[in-house]
Design an enzyme around this catalytic site. Structure first.
Site, PDB file in Angstrom:
ATOM      1  N   ALA A 126       0.831  -1.198   0.000  1.00  0.00           N
ATOM      2  CA  ALA A 126       0.000   0.000   0.000  1.00  0.00           C
ATOM      3  C   ALA A 126       0.869   1.253   0.000  1.00  0.00           C
ATOM      4  CB  ALA A 126      -0.938  -0.012   1.201  1.00  0.00           C
ATOM      5  N   ASP A 127       1.951   1.230   0.774  1.00  0.00           N
ATOM      6  CA  ASP A 127       2.888   2.364   0.773  1.00  0.00           C
ATOM      7  C   ASP A 127       3.460   2.595  -0.620  1.00  0.00           C
ATOM      8  OD1 ASP A 127       2.711   3.092   3.418  1.00  0.00           O
ATOM      9  OD2 ASP A 127       4.469   1.970   4.060  1.00  0.00           O
ATOM     10  N   ILE A 128       3.907   1.510  -1.237  1.00  0.00           N
ATOM     11  CA  ILE A 128       4.576   1.625  -2.537  1.00  0.00           C
ATOM     12  C   ILE A 128       3.610   2.103  -3.611  1.00  0.00           C
ATOM     13  CG2 ILE A 128       5.666   0.271  -4.373  1.00  0.00           C
ATOM     14  CD1 ILE A 128       6.847  -1.467  -2.016  1.00  0.00           C
TER      15      ILE A 128
END
Length: 677
Positions: free
Chosen positions: A493-495
């Site tokens: 999700a961060d990426i």
């Protein structure tokens, strides 16, 4: 943004279609074609996937590239070189050979295929960003170039949490819903289900310990982050003695109150009833309620939102940077100045790519440095994780609760082109840098805010980490081990959130005549839900991870569509007693495709990884550090990785009279306040 840009999407890979729909969201005119370019119809960009093309189609693609009149973006599994070149590898196969699959699943279970076509989605986002950069170069400098994007490179680029251990010849195995460098961080049982709880700082740990009131948590074994990670098998059951006394909703609310990231696991079908998704995507939620999820549902969800920076009509003159002349091989963002305020993965990922593309990126850290600097392993006070995520940046330590330091930030912003941050929504505004204030400081600024749930949110005070967003965005629902939801081993999700921000910023920067400032809002939950809805509407063929004598292999077959049939063939061939290489050969004779599930440490001996992905950069002392190349290649204005930053320093301090002066050395500004994540 990309208005009047004409794009032809011509390729079999999912990444081609996804890339085109992303660019359409950025304003481009899209044409999808099965037979390639049509004579007499010109396109500015053609997106292809040559490794899945026929011989005739490859010839046409080669002619397009050679003609030099069109930006040609070629999205392939492994690129034009290397031992795997030309193979039409599937998304799942790339997950396996890149090490990505090896990181997903539980410690004592088999590797798990990520439930969304992660490498296709990641490649589409990176390809879109690279195309926007190439359009900027064409508009401003008249240079037309080709772009190569590889799924393998995108997958390997997502391993920044796991590669540091491989660099020091250590092994980080599958961690399930844990984090290899933080604890407590896991899925915990509640009285009516499960909750994801994620901590990363000592302050968050103290808050959890205070509200949990479990005496054993005062054990010296949990006194430091490193010790908590070391004794996580003892720690997690103790945390669960507290969470099981609460419902999931009660535990979520309590964690929100104390500023600790937490949330439930939401099914993809249940996204329509998830309060934040329904608030931000009402039409998509109603469509899901009325019609279920189909192949176009994901298109109702935008991965970024853009608007004017302020309500005031501002028409500022172009900066000097826009008028400068740069060498022909200068990066696409030469002359662009970026301010980055953020930690961990998301905003740093954006800054890293903008720097590689030629921008001057100034990273603002707290006075004692970003928390991730101290994560093991590392050297000389800097973790390998931090180095991987922050190449080619200038780093400065500021205490933004001090007037003098805020004034210094205002000076930096006055002539900046971009501000990107991943602080908690409203945190920057509390410090005097809200949208209106930023517009007054710099009317042409692109301000990009990245957060878990967005600015317009049902959870305006709730912090979020990658794992919580994976849970609440549908990614964990689709990624399962023996029926149990499990997060992507990579910080998915961060990426993906960082990639969406990168695309939005580059699409805006592609407007050379842009006058007014822009606000870009990224909700990581939006991006996760977009990927989950795409996957649900475009199901992939089943496959199976099969144990062998020396690891696992991943098997697929067009003729055997279910996992049970694949398992029966693997058992018949006695794959469990064979090495991976022998099992792959035996399955090939039976008409079943198989690839090894490569362990992350094995990448250090993988020729394609070493040649196409891994690189080195120097720090200020001249020492070499392992870093990662960009997974996209622009042929004439390439992205470049050069340097690893040292400890944060002030390179242009402000003296007592307020005059700006040059300084050398690690001069930190006063105060100990942390940035509000």
């Amino acid at each position: 943004m990309l208005d009047d840009v004409r794009i032809l999407a011509w390729g079999e890979r999912s990444a081609v279609k996804l890339c085109a729909t992303l660019l359409e969201r950025a304003g481009a005119q899209i044409c999808f074609a099965d037979a390639g370019p049509v004579a007499g119809i010109a396109h500015d960009v053609v997106i292809v996937s040559s490794d899945m093309s026929s011989t005739k189609e490859k010839s046409v693609i080669a002619e397009l590239k050679a003609a030099g009149n069109t930006i040609v973006c070629d999205i392939t599994a492994t690129g034009p070189q290397g031992s795997r070149a030309g193979g039409s590898w599937s998304d799942a196969q790339v997950q396996a050979i890149s090490g990505l699959m090896d990181t997903t699943g539980f410690a004592h279970g088999e590797p798990v295929r990520i439930g969304v076509p992660f490498t296709d989605i990641s490649a589409a986002l990176y390809a879109s960003a690279a195309i926007a950069a190439a359009i900027r170069v064409r508009r401003m400098r008249g240079i037309v170039q080709t772009i190569d994007v590889t799924l393998f490179g995108c997958a390997a680029s997502a391993l920044t949490t796991f590669l540091p251990a491989a660099f020091v010849r250590d092994t980080v195995g599958r961690v399930g819903n844990r984090h290899p460098a933080c604890a407590p961080w896991n899925a915990y049982r509640t009285s009516d289900g499960w909750i994801l709880i994620c901590t990363s700082t000592e302050e968050q740990w103290r808050r959890i310990r205070s509200v949990a009131r479990v005496p054993q948590l005062d054990d010296p074994r949990f006194a430091t982050l490193r010790e908590r990670v070391r004794h996580v098998d003892v720690l997690d059951p103790l945390i669960e003695t507290w969470t099981t006394t609460l419902t999931t909703a009660e535990c979520t609310r309590l964690c929100e109150t104390i500023g600790v990231a937490a949330g439930p696991i939401v099914s993809v079908a249940g996204l329509s009833g998830e309060p934040n998704f329904r608030l931000r995507h009402g039409e998509a939620a109603e469509r899901i309620d009325a019609r279920g999820i189909d192949g176009d549902t994901y298109r109702q969800v935008s991965v970024f939102r853009t608007s004017r920076l302020t309500d005031r009509a501002v028409h500022a003159p172009l900066t000097a940077n826009a008028e400068r002349v740069f060498p022909t091989d200068a990066g696409p963002l030469a002359g662009v100045k970026v301010i980055e305020i953020g930690q961990y993965t998301t905003a740093p990922l954006v800054g890293k790519h903008l720097a590689a593309l030629g921008a001057r990126v100034i990273k603002i850290e707290p006075p004692d440095g970003e928390v991730a600097r101290s994560w093991a392993p590392g050297r000389d006070g800097t973790s390998y994780f931090f180095a991987l995520n922050n190449t080619d940046k200038e780093t400065i330590a500021l205490d933004l609760k001090q007037d003098r330091d805020r004034e210094y930030l205002r000076r930096l912003l006055a002539d900046a082109d971009v501000l990107v941050e991943n602080l908690r929504p409203g945190a920057l505004a509390k410090l005097g840098f809200g949208r209106q204030s930023l517009g007054e400081i710099n009317p042409r600024l692109i301000y990009c805010s990245i957060s878990g749930f967005g600015i317009e949110s049902a959870y305006p005070t709730r912090p979020a980490f990658d794992t919580v967003i994976q849970a609440m965005g549908g990614l964990m629902d689709l990624t399962r081990s023996h029926g149990m939801p499990v997060k992507l081993g990579a910080s998915g999700a961060d990426i993906l959130g960082g990639q969406a921000a990168l695309l939005a910023i580059l699409a805006i920067l592609a407007e050379p005549s842009r006058q007014a400032g822009n606000f870009v809002e990224i909700s990581m939950q939006d991006v996760a839900a977009w990927g989950a809805l795409y996957s649900s509407g475009h199901p992939e063929p089943q496959g199976l991870a099969v144990p062998c004598a020396d690891g696992h292999i991943w098997i697929e077959s067009d003729g055997l569509r279910d996992a049970a049939s694949l398992a029966a063939h693997a058992k018949q061939l006695r794959c469990g007693s064979l090495t991976r290489a022998c099992a792959i050969a035996a399955l090939a004779e039976a008409g079943i495709r198989a690839v090894p599930v490569v362990r992350v440490p094995e990448l250090m001996e993988d020729g394609d990884f070493l040649a196409d992905v891994l690189s080195v950069a120097r720090d200020a002392s001249g020492a070499f550090w392992p870093v990662l190349k960009m997974p996209y290649r622009l042929s004439r204005t390439p992205a470049r990785i050069r340097a690893v930053p040292g400890m944060p320093e002030v390179r242009h301090a402000i003296d007592d009279e307020g005059e700006e002066r040059s300084g050398r050395g690690a001069i930190r500004l006063s105060g100990l306040a942390k940035l509000d994540l």
